[in-house]
Design an enzyme around this catalytic site. Structure first.
Site, mmCIF file in Angstrom:
data_model
loop_
_atom_site.group_PDB
_atom_site.id
_atom_site.type_symbol
_atom_site.label_atom_id
_atom_site.label_comp_id
_atom_site.label_asym_id
_atom_site.label_seq_id
_atom_site.Cartn_x
_atom_site.Cartn_y
_atom_site.Cartn_z
ATOM 1 N N HIS A 1 49.967 39.762 36.836
ATOM 2 C CA HIS A 1 50.080 41.050 37.517
ATOM 3 C C HIS A 1 49.854 40.902 39.024
ATOM 4 O O HIS A 1 50.631 41.415 39.839
ATOM 5 C CB HIS A 1 49.071 42.054 36.948
ATOM 6 N N ARG B 1 43.205 42.045 21.422
ATOM 7 C CA ARG B 1 42.873 40.853 20.646
ATOM 8 C C ARG B 1 41.596 40.189 21.172
ATOM 9 O O ARG B 1 40.796 39.676 20.388
ATOM 10 C CB ARG B 1 44.035 39.860 20.693
ATOM 11 N N ASP C 1 46.282 36.621 38.319
ATOM 12 C CA ASP C 1 46.990 36.491 37.062
ATOM 13 C C ASP C 1 48.438 36.894 37.288
ATOM 14 O O ASP C 1 48.890 37.030 38.425
ATOM 15 C CB ASP C 1 46.325 37.344 35.977
ATOM 16 N N LYS D 1 41.672 30.416 37.683
ATOM 17 C CA LYS D 1 41.666 31.854 37.420
ATOM 18 C C LYS D 1 40.427 32.273 36.641
ATOM 19 O O LYS D 1 39.770 33.268 36.980
ATOM 20 C CB LYS D 1 42.943 32.244 36.675
#
Length: 284
Positions: free
Chosen positions: A245, A135, A243, A224
């Site tokens: 992960h 996206r 993030d 971030k």
């Protein structure tokens, strides 16, 4: 132009989440767009592939055909792909007892930290918030088509919009580029830069802590996003974006804390190995 490059894998770089205008065209063919430039990269069979990794699995060699002149490659793309930095030394610096990071470096050993344009990277990561990579790519493509200019030789591609072009838009028009609530962040950033309230040139000349703080003056930029921009545009390799992960990795693999004291100057490169390893190797 054909080159054999060490510690380089274009598929890994394209999938590493640091840029959104590099995409696969076929199994071994990729297209990279940056600002007002575009180039195709084709991976070729290489006599070096048999020995592309060392005993620890941490060395990658790839032979590629680049669809540009040597002059353009040396003048722009060599720096963009950070080809003059020794990534083998980074992998060798991983602590012997750090089994997870050694595995991650083996998985993503062809990743290099791209030296991207500050403006393009800032807008790209504003758009990336609470978003997924397909996206994000679509949002940026629509933005470029609406506010960029067609690239020579690639009529289906457009340059990345300038701050002035985006500042002249309105929020509703930007929302039609599929930006959603992020449209207000993009518009505010464009007007801040075009109007001279925030200087990108000044940020380019700042050290990491100062640049990070300056980036967070933009509406919608948190820690971030600022870390991503510092790493992927300003090449502050100590930046370590966290993030979902990476947070999971830190909790699972480093419950007593990530050893920043050992890795601090190059932590951003290691973060990319970790991120790519989680995307490609961890069970879903």
């Amino acid at each position: 132009m054909i080159l054999t490059l060490k510690d380089f894998d274009i598929a890994q770089i394209a999938a590493s989440g640091q840029c959104f205008r590099m995409e696969p065209l076929a199994k071994d063919r990729f297209r990279a767009a940056a600002l007002d430039r575009c180039m195709e990269i084709q991976v070729l069979p290489s006599p070096y592939l048999e020995n592309s990794r060392d005993a620890s699995g941490q060395r990658q060699v790839q032979t590629c055909r680049f669809s540009c002149s040597r002059e353009e490659f040396d003048g722009f793309w060599r720096s963009y792909f950070d080809l003059d930095f020794d990534y083998s030394a980074v992998k060798k610096s991983i602590l012997p007892e750090d089994a997870y990071l050694r595995r991650a470096a083996g998985t993503g050993g062809g990743i290099r930290i791209l030296r991207q344009d500050l403006w393009e990277t800032l807008i790209s990561f504003l758009i990336s918030q609470q978003n997924n990579i397909p996206r994000i790519r679509r949002c940026i493509r629509l933005l470029c088509e609406a506010y960029g200019t067609p690239l020579d030789g690639s009529p289906d591609l457009h340059s990345f919009p300038t701050a002035e072009a985006l500042a002249a838009a309105d929020e509703e028009a930007l929302r039609r580029c599929n930006l959603g609530y992020r449209a207000k962040y993009v518009l505010a950033a464009a007007r801040s830069v075009a109007g001279g309230q925030i200087s990108l040139d000044a940020i380019r000349n700042m050290e990491f802590p100062e640049a990070r703080e300056a980036l967070m003056e933009f509406y919608g930029v948190g820690v971030k996003v600022a870390d991503c921009v510092c790493l992927f545009a300003l090449h502050h390799l100590e930046a370590f974006p966290v993030d979902t992960h990476i947070r999971q990795v830190l909790e699972r693999e480093y419950p007593e804390g990530f050893p920043f004291s050992a890795y601090a100057p190059l932590a951003g490169i290691l973060q990319q190995y970790m991120f790519y390893h989680e995307l490609t190797c961890s069970p879903s």
